[in-house]
Write a protein that holds these residues in place. Structure first.
Motif, mmCIF file in Angstrom:
data_model
loop_
_atom_site.group_PDB
_atom_site.id
_atom_site.type_symbol
_atom_site.label_atom_id
_atom_site.label_comp_id
_atom_site.label_asym_id
_atom_site.label_seq_id
_atom_site.Cartn_x
_atom_site.Cartn_y
_atom_site.Cartn_z
ATOM 1 N N CYS A 1 0.856 -1.193 0.000
ATOM 2 C CA CYS A 1 0.000 0.000 0.000
ATOM 3 C C CYS A 1 0.890 1.241 0.000
ATOM 4 O O CYS A 1 1.782 1.363 0.833
ATOM 5 C CB CYS A 1 -0.912 -0.002 1.233
ATOM 6 N N TYR A 2 0.634 2.152 -0.909
ATOM 7 C CA TYR A 2 1.450 3.374 -1.020
ATOM 8 C C TYR A 2 1.191 4.347 0.124
ATOM 9 O O TYR A 2 1.927 5.301 0.308
ATOM 10 C CB TYR A 2 1.221 4.061 -2.365
ATOM 11 N N ILE A 3 0.155 4.081 0.926
ATOM 12 C CA ILE A 3 -0.193 4.975 2.027
ATOM 13 C C ILE A 3 0.413 4.489 3.339
ATOM 14 O O ILE A 3 1.107 5.227 4.022
ATOM 15 C CB ILE A 3 -1.727 5.096 2.158
ATOM 16 N N CYS A 4 0.171 3.213 3.677
ATOM 17 C CA CYS A 4 0.599 2.703 4.980
ATOM 18 C C CYS A 4 1.805 1.774 4.918
ATOM 19 O O CYS A 4 2.417 1.485 5.943
ATOM 20 C CB CYS A 4 -0.565 2.001 5.685
ATOM 21 N N GLY A 5 2.153 1.271 3.738
ATOM 22 C CA GLY A 5 3.321 0.413 3.600
ATOM 23 C C GLY A 5 3.077 -1.050 3.907
ATOM 24 O O GLY A 5 4.014 -1.843 3.878
ATOM 25 N N ARG A 6 1.839 -1.441 4.197
ATOM 26 C CA ARG A 6 1.536 -2.842 4.479
ATOM 27 C C ARG A 6 1.290 -3.595 3.178
ATOM 28 O O ARG A 6 0.941 -3.006 2.160
ATOM 29 C CB ARG A 6 0.310 -2.939 5.389
ATOM 30 N N GLU A 7 1.468 -4.934 3.229
ATOM 31 C CA GLU A 7 1.303 -5.756 2.031
ATOM 32 C C GLU A 7 -0.102 -6.340 1.960
ATOM 33 O O GLU A 7 -0.656 -6.759 2.974
ATOM 34 C CB GLU A 7 2.303 -6.907 2.034
ATOM 35 N N SER B 1 -7.222 -3.267 -3.869
ATOM 36 C CA SER B 1 -8.185 -2.298 -4.398
ATOM 37 C C SER B 1 -9.298 -2.001 -3.394
ATOM 38 O O SER B 1 -9.921 -0.949 -3.452
ATOM 39 C CB SER B 1 -8.782 -2.786 -5.722
ATOM 40 N N ILE B 2 -9.537 -2.895 -2.466
ATOM 41 C CA ILE B 2 -10.498 -2.660 -1.388
ATOM 42 C C ILE B 2 -9.826 -1.849 -0.282
ATOM 43 O O ILE B 2 -10.418 -0.929 0.278
ATOM 44 C CB ILE B 2 -11.016 -4.005 -0.826
ATOM 45 N N HIS B 3 -8.574 -2.181 0.019
ATOM 46 C CA HIS B 3 -7.852 -1.543 1.119
ATOM 47 C C HIS B 3 -7.540 -0.063 0.852
ATOM 48 O O HIS B 3 -7.742 0.780 1.725
ATOM 49 C CB HIS B 3 -6.543 -2.284 1.408
ATOM 50 N N GLU B 4 -7.011 0.254 -0.327
ATOM 51 C CA GLU B 4 -6.492 1.604 -0.580
ATOM 52 C C GLU B 4 -7.509 2.729 -0.344
ATOM 53 O O GLU B 4 -7.170 3.708 0.314
ATOM 54 C CB GLU B 4 -5.879 1.694 -1.981
ATOM 55 N N PRO B 5 -8.755 2.645 -0.839
ATOM 56 C CA PRO B 5 -9.693 3.751 -0.556
ATOM 57 C C PRO B 5 -9.974 3.901 0.944
ATOM 58 O O PRO B 5 -10.076 5.019 1.450
ATOM 59 C CB PRO B 5 -10.971 3.361 -1.313
ATOM 60 N N GLN B 6 -10.063 2.773 1.654
ATOM 61 C CA GLN B 6 -10.296 2.826 3.103
ATOM 62 C C GLN B 6 -9.083 3.407 3.819
ATOM 63 O O GLN B 6 -9.218 4.203 4.753
ATOM 64 C CB GLN B 6 -10.602 1.430 3.646
ATOM 65 N N CYS B 7 -7.902 3.037 3.389
ATOM 66 C CA CYS B 7 -6.667 3.523 3.999
ATOM 67 C C CYS B 7 -6.526 5.029 3.771
ATOM 68 O O CYS B 7 -6.129 5.764 4.676
ATOM 69 C CB CYS B 7 -5.475 2.763 3.415
ATOM 70 N N LEU B 8 -6.856 5.487 2.573
ATOM 71 C CA LEU B 8 -6.758 6.919 2.263
ATOM 72 C C LEU B 8 -7.757 7.721 3.099
ATOM 73 O O LEU B 8 -7.426 8.795 3.606
ATOM 74 C CB LEU B 8 -6.975 7.166 0.775
ATOM 75 N N LYS B 9 -8.955 7.177 3.282
ATOM 76 C CA LYS B 9 -9.958 7.847 4.116
ATOM 77 C C LYS B 9 -9.455 7.949 5.561
ATOM 78 O O LYS B 9 -9.546 9.007 6.193
ATOM 79 C CB LYS B 9 -11.276 7.073 4.066
ATOM 80 N N LYS B 10 -8.875 6.849 6.065
ATOM 81 C CA LYS B 10 -8.307 6.847 7.422
ATOM 82 C C LYS B 10 -7.166 7.863 7.511
ATOM 83 O O LYS B 10 -7.037 8.590 8.492
ATOM 84 C CB LYS B 10 -7.809 5.440 7.766
#
Length: 106
Positions: free
Chosen positions: A8-14, A21-30
């Motif tokens: 993930c380009y936001i949090c660095g987790r794999e 594609s499910i994680h990234e929008p949620q991570c960006l919102k967080k």
């Protein structure tokens, strides 16, 4: 053989290629929620996803290049402590600074 993962380009987790594609929008919102709670001097610009490069005629993704760019993006989210120089996510830096004292000259 392990299935390929994408960082993930936001949090660095794999994450798996399907779940990223499910994680990234949620991570960006967080990320936005947490960034907005920070003092103004610790707020950062929104991380940007790097362009996806393809290899060859079939257009396969270069996962190594994607992951390296994503890891770099995630690391750029870290902020150095003014006292010791260690890097933290901004919300964790606030906690760290409560106990990090400048070194006194002897």
């Amino acid at each position: 053989i392990q299935p390929p993962t994408i960082i993930c380009y936001i949090c660095g987790r794999e994450f798996g290629t399907k779940s990223i594609s499910i994680h990234e929008p949620q991570c960006l919102k967080k990320w936005h929620n947490e960034n907005n709670l920070l003092p103004k001097e610790l707020r950062r610009p929104e991380p940007k996803k790097t362009e996806v490069r393809t290899i060859g005629a079939k257009g396969y993704y270069d996962l190594d290049a994607i992951n390296e760019a994503a890891w770099t993006s995630a690391q750029n989210q870290l902020v150095p402590c003014d006292n010791c120089g260690r890097t933290f996510l901004p919300d964790r830096l606030v906690v760290h600074q409560r106990s990090c004292k400048p070194k006194t000259a002897k």
